[in-house]
Design a protein around this motif. Structure first.
Motif, PDB file in Angstrom:
ATOM      1  N   MET B   1       0.862  -1.176  -0.069  1.00 16.94           N
ATOM      2  CA  MET B   1      -0.030   0.051   0.041  1.00 16.94           C
ATOM      3  C   MET B   1       0.767   1.177   0.010  1.00 16.94           C
ATOM      4  O   MET B   1       0.756   2.120  -0.830  1.00 16.94           O
ATOM      5  CB  MET B   1      -0.786  -0.164   1.343  1.00 16.94           C
ATOM      6  CG  MET B   1      -1.914   0.936   1.313  1.00 16.94           C
ATOM      7  SD  MET B   1      -3.286   0.583   2.423  1.00 16.94           S
ATOM      8  CE  MET B   1      -3.860   2.376   2.822  1.00 16.94           C
ATOM      9  N   PHE B   2       1.947   1.217   0.780  1.00 19.80           N
ATOM     10  CA  PHE B   2       3.028   2.329   0.811  1.00 19.80           C
ATOM     11  C   PHE B   2       3.446   2.573  -0.553  1.00 19.80           C
ATOM     12  O   PHE B   2       3.650   3.487  -1.086  1.00 19.80           O
ATOM     13  CB  PHE B   2       3.841   2.091   1.904  1.00 19.80           C
ATOM     14  CG  PHE B   2       4.957   3.010   1.954  1.00 19.80           C
ATOM     15  CD1 PHE B   2       4.777   4.567   2.800  1.00 19.80           C
ATOM     16  CD2 PHE B   2       6.338   2.923   1.499  1.00 19.80           C
ATOM     17  CE1 PHE B   2       5.864   5.258   2.611  1.00 19.80           C
ATOM     18  CE2 PHE B   2       7.275   3.570   1.356  1.00 19.80           C
ATOM     19  CZ  PHE B   2       7.082   5.003   1.957  1.00 19.80           C
ATOM     20  N   ALA B   5       1.097   3.903  -3.027  1.00 22.87           N
ATOM     21  CA  ALA B   5       0.970   5.278  -2.896  1.00 22.87           C
ATOM     22  C   ALA B   5       2.098   6.142  -3.460  1.00 22.87           C
ATOM     23  O   ALA B   5       1.951   7.022  -4.235  1.00 22.87           O
ATOM     24  CB  ALA B   5       0.853   5.694  -1.364  1.00 22.87           C
ATOM     25  N   LEU B   6       3.360   5.770  -3.019  1.00 26.57           N
ATOM     26  CA  LEU B   6       4.269   6.397  -3.343  1.00 26.57           C
ATOM     27  C   LEU B   6       4.794   6.333  -4.849  1.00 26.57           C
ATOM     28  O   LEU B   6       5.038   7.314  -5.447  1.00 26.57           O
ATOM     29  CB  LEU B   6       5.655   6.126  -2.737  1.00 26.57           C
ATOM     30  CG  LEU B   6       7.075   6.872  -2.640  1.00 26.57           C
ATOM     31  CD1 LEU B   6       6.474   8.078  -2.096  1.00 26.57           C
ATOM     32  CD2 LEU B   6       7.966   6.128  -1.822  1.00 26.57           C
ATOM     33  N   SER B   9       2.569   8.863  -6.821  1.00 28.05           N
ATOM     34  CA  SER B   9       2.948  10.186  -6.606  1.00 28.05           C
ATOM     35  C   SER B   9       4.126  10.227  -7.574  1.00 28.05           C
ATOM     36  O   SER B   9       4.101  11.276  -8.400  1.00 28.05           O
ATOM     37  CB  SER B   9       3.175  10.258  -5.240  1.00 28.05           C
ATOM     38  OG  SER B   9       4.295  11.267  -5.023  1.00 28.05           O
ATOM     39  N   MET B  10       4.881   9.316  -7.704  1.00 24.91           N
ATOM     40  CA  MET B  10       6.178   9.374  -8.380  1.00 24.91           C
ATOM     41  C   MET B  10       5.718   9.431 -10.133  1.00 24.91           C
ATOM     42  O   MET B  10       6.499  10.078 -10.892  1.00 24.91           O
ATOM     43  CB  MET B  10       7.163   8.286  -8.403  1.00 24.91           C
ATOM     44  CG  MET B  10       7.488   8.263  -6.897  1.00 24.91           C
ATOM     45  SD  MET B  10       9.290   8.928  -6.517  1.00 24.91           S
ATOM     46  CE  MET B  10      10.391   7.891  -7.284  1.00 24.91           C
ATOM     47  N   ILE B  12       2.912  10.457 -11.191  1.00 25.12           N
ATOM     48  CA  ILE B  12       2.203  11.675 -11.551  1.00 25.12           C
ATOM     49  C   ILE B  12       3.187  12.908 -11.681  1.00 25.12           C
ATOM     50  O   ILE B  12       3.413  13.754 -12.520  1.00 25.12           O
ATOM     51  CB  ILE B  12       1.123  12.082 -10.748  1.00 25.12           C
ATOM     52  CG1 ILE B  12       0.152  11.120 -10.788  1.00 25.12           C
ATOM     53  CG2 ILE B  12       0.655  13.538 -11.068  1.00 25.12           C
ATOM     54  CD1 ILE B  12      -1.202  11.300  -9.747  1.00 25.12           C
ATOM     55  N   THR B  13       4.424  12.915 -10.730  1.00 26.45           N
ATOM     56  CA  THR B  13       5.284  14.068 -10.696  1.00 26.45           C
ATOM     57  C   THR B  13       6.372  13.830 -11.298  1.00 26.45           C
ATOM     58  O   THR B  13       7.194  14.752 -11.648  1.00 26.45           O
ATOM     59  CB  THR B  13       5.350  14.427  -9.281  1.00 26.45           C
ATOM     60  OG1 THR B  13       6.206  13.132  -8.583  1.00 26.45           O
ATOM     61  CG2 THR B  13       4.455  14.821  -8.248  1.00 26.45           C
ATOM     62  N   LEU B  14       6.651  12.679 -11.598  1.00 28.82           N
ATOM     63  CA  LEU B  14       8.143  12.397 -12.383  1.00 28.82           C
ATOM     64  C   LEU B  14       7.994  12.029 -13.959  1.00 28.82           C
ATOM     65  O   LEU B  14       8.134  12.495 -14.992  1.00 28.82           O
ATOM     66  CB  LEU B  14       8.912  11.501 -11.738  1.00 28.82           C
ATOM     67  CG  LEU B  14       9.641  12.078 -10.456  1.00 28.82           C
ATOM     68  CD1 LEU B  14      10.258  11.024  -9.685  1.00 28.82           C
ATOM     69  CD2 LEU B  14      10.472  13.141 -10.788  1.00 28.82           C
ATOM     70  N   MET B  16       5.202  11.750 -15.900  1.00 28.89           N
ATOM     71  CA  MET B  16       4.174  12.434 -16.929  1.00 28.89           C
ATOM     72  C   MET B  16       4.884  13.647 -17.039  1.00 28.89           C
ATOM     73  O   MET B  16       5.013  14.010 -18.406  1.00 28.89           O
ATOM     74  CB  MET B  16       2.849  12.720 -16.043  1.00 28.89           C
ATOM     75  CG  MET B  16       2.002  11.163 -16.180  1.00 28.89           C
ATOM     76  SD  MET B  16       0.478  11.330 -14.980  1.00 28.89           S
ATOM     77  CE  MET B  16      -0.466  12.887 -15.827  1.00 28.89           C
ATOM     78  N   PRO B  17       5.338  14.538 -16.238  1.00 26.18           N
ATOM     79  CA  PRO B  17       5.999  15.555 -16.559  1.00 26.18           C
ATOM     80  C   PRO B  17       7.256  15.503 -17.570  1.00 26.18           C
ATOM     81  O   PRO B  17       7.744  16.246 -18.498  1.00 26.18           O
ATOM     82  CB  PRO B  17       6.408  16.423 -15.412  1.00 26.18           C
ATOM     83  CG  PRO B  17       5.602  15.505 -14.320  1.00 26.18           C
ATOM     84  CD  PRO B  17       5.425  14.635 -14.593  1.00 26.18           C
TER      85      PRO B  17
END
Lengths: 469, 305
Positions: B1-2, B5-6, B9-10, B12-14, B16-17
Motif C-alpha cells: 500500500m505504501f 501510494a509512493l 505520486s512518482m 504523476i510528478t516524475l 508524466m512531466p
C-alpha cells in the motif's frame, strides 16, 4: 575512547553511545551552520565587511550555511533521535551501536569534505543539491544506508507487538529520502538538461523538506510529548491520517516552487492544488499533539523539553498556513523569489523543526548519559535566545519580502528595493547572531551536563527531577 | 500500500512531466544557448574546479573564414579540439521533433567529433511543411575549421560566454541574480519571461530562487557597456553606492592586461580615501587580461540579450 568503540566488539559499547555522539556532532554543526548564517547576513547588510578574500564572498558561503544546517544540524539531530527513540519504543537495544558510531564518523567526515568542496566553488549549480555527485554518493552509501539499516533492523527486532507512530515515520522517511536523493540527483549522474533539470532540482528540494525534515520532526514530537507528559497520544487514527497524507499529498507539489517558470501549466495547477492539501497532514499533526497535552499544559511552562517541542508545534501553524496558500497563483505572483520565502524557509527549519529537535537532543542526552541537565537557567536562556532571535529574523525577512514583492509588481528601480531593505538586513543579522550565541551556550551546557551533571537514580525519569536539587 | 501510494505520486510528478517536457521542441534561443554554453556549466569530471575549461567560443563572423571575402555578419559557435559538445549534438532527440531531423539530415551534426573540433551555426529550415530552427555543422557542410573561424573573427569578436557561465555558477551569482523574469509583472523592467522551449540542452539552468538583485536574463539588452561592467565587478560601489554586491576584483587575477602586477591593497586604500572624500576621483580599474576569469564572466553577462 572513540577508537576503542569503533574497533571494539559491539557488545562492549554502552547502549546510547551512537546517539550521544550524533547529538554532540549535531550541536557542533548547529553552531557552525548558524555562525555561517550570521556571517552571510552581515555581508548582506555591509557588503564590504571582510572583503578581498575570494572564499569569504557571499556567493561561495551561502550554500555552505544551508547544507551545514540541513545535513549537519537537522539531519544529525534526526539520526541522534532515531538511534535513541527507535530502540526505546521497541523495548530493545539499537541493532548495532558500532555501525551507528561508524555512520556518525563517516557522516562528519563526508559532510566536512562536502562543505569544503562547496566552499572552494565546486558545485553542481543546483539549490539544495549543491554537492557534487561523488559527495552525494558517499553520503548515500556510507551514511544514509547504514543509518537506515540500523533503524530498520532495530524495528524488525523489537520486543513489542505493534509499531508506534514515530517508528513508522522513521522507517518510511529513511526509505523516501533514499529515493529522493537518488532521483533528485539524476540530472547530475546522467546529465539531464533543460526544464527537466530545473524541475528535478526542485522536485529534490521539495521532497527533502516534505518527505524527510517535516515528517521526521513530527515523528519526534509524537514521542517526546506523550513520553514526558505521561499522556497517551490523543489519537492513533489521526496519526494514520497524518502518515498517509504525508506520503500522498506532500510528495506531489514539487512544481509549486517553479510557479513563475515556463513549466507545463497542468503541472503547476496540479502542484498548486496538492500544495493546499498539505494542510491535511499539517492539521492532523498539530491537533493530535496539542490534544495530547490536555491537562498537562502546565508543563509547557515548567518543562524545558515540552516547552521547546510545543513551541515548535505551534510554529507549525503559521508555517503550514503560509505553505498551503503562498504557493497558489493568486499569492505566489506577489511573494515569489522574495525574502518572504526566506522567512518561510527559516520558519520551517529554524522554527518548527529545530525547536522539536532541540528538545529531543536535550531529553535524549540526559536520559542516555543518566545525568540531570547541568543548568536549567542556561537552558531557559538558550530557549529565549532561539525564540527571540528567530522571531526577529522572521519578522524582518517577512517585511523585507513584502517590500520586495511591492517593488516587483510596481517595477521600481531595483536599487530602491535594496535601500529600503537595508534596516531589515541589519535586523536579520542581529536575529541570526542571537541564535548563534544561544547555541554556543547550549554546547557549554550539554558539555557540562556530561562532565558534572547530577546522576539520575535508576528508575527515575529526568523530567521528574528537573526542579530537585 | 505504501509502495502503491509512493509509486502513484512518482508517476504523476516524475514520469508524466518528463514525457511532457521531452516533447517540447527547441526554440532558436535554446539552440544558441546550448551551443554557447557547451556541455555542463556545473561541476563535472572534465572541469573539476569550474575554471571554464573545455568550453566553446561564440564568435561574430564578418568574413568568410576560407576566402576572406566580407559576408553578412553571422554568429558561429566554435568548439576547439576536445571542447565538450552539448546534449543536443550528442543526442539530437533533445532538440525536439523537426529540429532533430533537420539538424541531422541538413546540418550533419552527427558527423561532428569532439576530438577534431567543430564549428556550428544556427539555421532555420522547413520540415514537413513547418519551420524549425536547426543546428548546422559548418565543419562538415562548408569545411570551416575551428582555427580558421577563430582567426577570421579575431579576439575582439570572440565571446567566452560559455566559460563565463561556469564562472557565474562557481561564484554563486545566481544566489541573488535570477535568470527568470517572472510570468507576472516583470516585463517592463526585466523583459519577457522565457518560453518552454528555451532550455533544451542547457545545464544547469540556474533560475535562482531568492532574488536579492536585478534579474539578468536580458541584462545585455539593458546595458551593453563593457566599461560599466568592469567597474561594477571590480567594486560595485564605484557605479552604485548603495549596491550590496560583493567585489569580484579577484577574478582579474594577479596581473593586468599589460602584464603589470595589480596592487589590490593600494587600490583598496585609495578607494577608502575616495569614499571618505579625501580624493576627487576613484582609483582606476585595471584592464583585464584577455584570458582572465573576469573576461569570461563579462562576456557571459553581455551575451545575455
Amino acid at each position: 575512547m572513540l577508537m576503542k568503540y569503533l574497533f571494539g566488539k559491539n557488545e562492549d559499547i554502552p547502549p546510547g553511545t551512537a546517539s550521544i555522539f550524533f547529538s554532540f556532532s549535531a550541536i557542533v554543526w548547529f553552531i557552525i551552520g548558524t555562525g555561517l548564517g550570521s556571517f552571510n547576513a552581515a555581508k548582506l547588510a555591509y557588503p564590504d565587511w571582510v572583503t578581498g578574500f575570494e572564499f569569504f564572498a557571499f556567493g561561495k558561503m551561502r550554500q555552505v550555511h544551508v547544507m551545514a544546517v540541513i545535513f549537519g544540524w537537522i539531519s544529525m539531530a534526526f539520526a541522534a533521535a532515531m538511534m535513541y527513540i527507535t530502540p526505546a519504543l521497541g523495548n530493545t537495544k539499537l541493532w548495532s551501536e558500532k555501525l551507528g558510531l561508524w555512520s556518525c564518523m563517516n557522516w562528519n567526515i563526508g559532510l566536512a569534505v562536502g562543505l569544503f568542496t562547496l566552499w572552494m566553488g565546486m558545485t553542481s549549480g543546483r539549490e539544495y543539491s549543491d554537492f557534487i555527485y561523488p559527495i552525494d554518493l558517499i553520503l548515500l552509501f556510507a551514511v544514509l544506508i547504514p543509518v537506515s539499516l540500523n533503524v530498520w533492523m532495530t524495528i524488525a527486532k523489537r520486543r513489542t507487538q505493534g509499531i508506534y507512530t514515530t517508528n513508522w515515520f522513521f522507517a518510511a522517511s529513511l526509505f523516501m529520502l533514499m529515493i529522493v536523493l537518488l532521483v533528485g540527483n539524476l540530472p547530475e549522474y546522467f546529465h539531464l538538461t533543460g526544464l527537466t533539470e530545473a524541475y528535478l532540482t526542485w522536485w529534490n528540494a521539495h521532497n527533502i523538506l516534505g518527505l524527510w525534515i517535516t515528517p521526521v520532526a513530527a515523528a519526534i514530537a509524537y514521542y517526546t510529548i506523550p513520553k514526558i507528559t505521561g499522556n497517551p497520544l490523543y489519537s492513533h487514527r489521526i496519526g494514520h491520517l497524518h502518515f498517509w497524507s504525508i506520503v500522498i499529498f506532500y510528495s506531489t507539489p514539487a512544481a509549486h516552487h517553479l510557479m513563475s517558470a515556463p513549466l507545463p501549466e497542468w503541472l503547476k495547477s496540479f502542484a498548486s492544488v496538492e500544495g493546499v492539501l498539505i494542510l491535511v497532514p499539517a492539521i492532523a499533526f498539530v491537533s493530535n499533539i496539542l490534544l495530547t497535552l490536555q491537562g498537562k499544559w502546565n508543563m509547557f511552562v515548567e518543562n524545558i523539553e515540552v516547552r521547546f517541542t510545543v513551541t515548535g508545534v505551534l510554529l507549525a501553524i503559521p508555517l503550514n498556513m503560509q505553505g498551503g496558500f503562498q504557493q497558489t497563483r493568486s499569492i505566489n505572483w506577489y511573494i515569489h523569489g522574495t525574502g518572504w520565502i526566506v522567512a518561510h524557509a527559516h520558519l520551517a527549519l529554524l522554527g518548527f523543526s529545530t525547536f522539536i529537535e532541540v528538545a529531543a537532543v536535550y531529553y535524549g542526552l540526559q536520559v542516555l548519559m543518566k545525568r540531570k541537565l547541568y543548568s536549567l537557567a542556561l537552558a531557559n536562556f538558550h530557549f529565549w535566545m532561539l525564540l527571540i532571535g528567530f522571531s526577529i529574523y522572521w519578522i524582518a525577512m517577512t517585511i523585507a519580502g513584502l517590500i520586495q514583492g511591492a517593488g516587483k509588481i510596481y517595477e521600481v528601480p531595483y536599487i530602491d528595493i535594496v535601500i529600503a531593505e537595508h534596516p531589515y538586513m541589519i535586523a536579520r543579522w542581529f536575529g541570526g547572531t542571537l541564535v548563534f550565541l544561544g547555541n554556543c551556550v547550549w554546547l557549554y551546557n550539554m558539555w557540562m551536563t556530561a562532565r558534572e551533571g547530577t546522576p539520575v537514580p535508576a528508575g527515575r525519569m529526568v523530567h521528574e527531577l528537573a526542579y530537585e536539587r | 500500500m505504501f509502495g502503491a501510494a509512493l509509486s502513484m505520486s512518482m508517476f504523476i510528478t516524475l514520469v508524466m512531466p518528463s514525457f511532457n517536457i521531452f516533447s517540447v521542441g527547441s526554440t532558436a534561443l535554446a539552440l544558441d544557448k546550448q551551443l554557447t554554453y557547451g556541455f555542463n556549466s556545473g561541476w563535472n569530471p572534465d572541469d573539476m574546479f569550474l575554471s571554464g575549461a573545455n568550453k566553446p567560443l561564440k564568435v561574430l563572423l564578418k568574413q568568410d573564414p576560407q576566402t576572406g571575402a566580407a559576408t553578412e555578419p553571422v554568429h558561429a559557435y566554435v568548439f576547439p579540439v576536445n571542447a565538450r559538445f552539448p546534449s543536443g549534438i550528442l543526442h539530437p532527440k533533445v532538440l525536439g521533433a523537426g529540429s532533430d531531423v533537420l539538424s541531422v539530415e541538413q546540418g550533419k551534426i552527427n558527423e561532428a567529433s569532439e576530438a577534431q573540433g567543430a564549428v556550428f551555426l544556427v539555421r532555420h529550415g522547413e520540415h514537413e511543411g513547418a519551420s524549425y530552427p536547426y543546428i548546422e555543422n559548418a565543419t562538415a557542410t562548408r569545411g570551416w575549421t575551428a582555427d580558421a573561424v577563430l582567426h577570421a573573427a579575431g579576439d575582439a569578436n570572440t565571446s567566452h560566454a560559455g566559460a563565463g557561465k561556469t564562472i557565474f555558477v562557481r561564484e554563486g551569482c545566481w544566489w541573488c541574480h535570477t535568470l527568470l523574469p517572472e510570468q507576472t509583472q516583470d516585463f517592463q523592467y526585466f523583459g519577457a519571461p522565457p518560453y518552454l522551449g528555451d532550455f533544451n540542452g542547457e545545464s544547469p539552468t540556474a533560475f535562482g530562487s531568492d532574488r536579492k538583485a536585478p534579474d539578468l536574463l536580458h541584462v545585455g539588452s539593458r546595458n551593453s557597456s563593457k566599461e560599466w561592467m568592469m567597474m561594477h565587478f571590480f567594486n560595485p560601489r564605484l557605479v552604485q553606492p548603495h549596491s550590496i554586491m560583493p567585489r569580484f576584483d579577484y577574478l582579474w587575477g594577479k596581473t593586468d592586461a599589460d602584464g603589470n602586477k595589480i596592487d589590490y591593497a593600494a587600490w583598496r586604500k585609495e578607494f577608502v580615501q575616495y569614499r571618505n572624500g579625501e580624493r576627487i576621483t576613484p582609483p582606476e580599474v585595471p584592464n583585464y587580461r584577455s584570458d582572465s576569469e573576469i573576461r569570461y564572466l563579462i562576456d557571459f553577462v553581455l551575451n545575455l540579450k
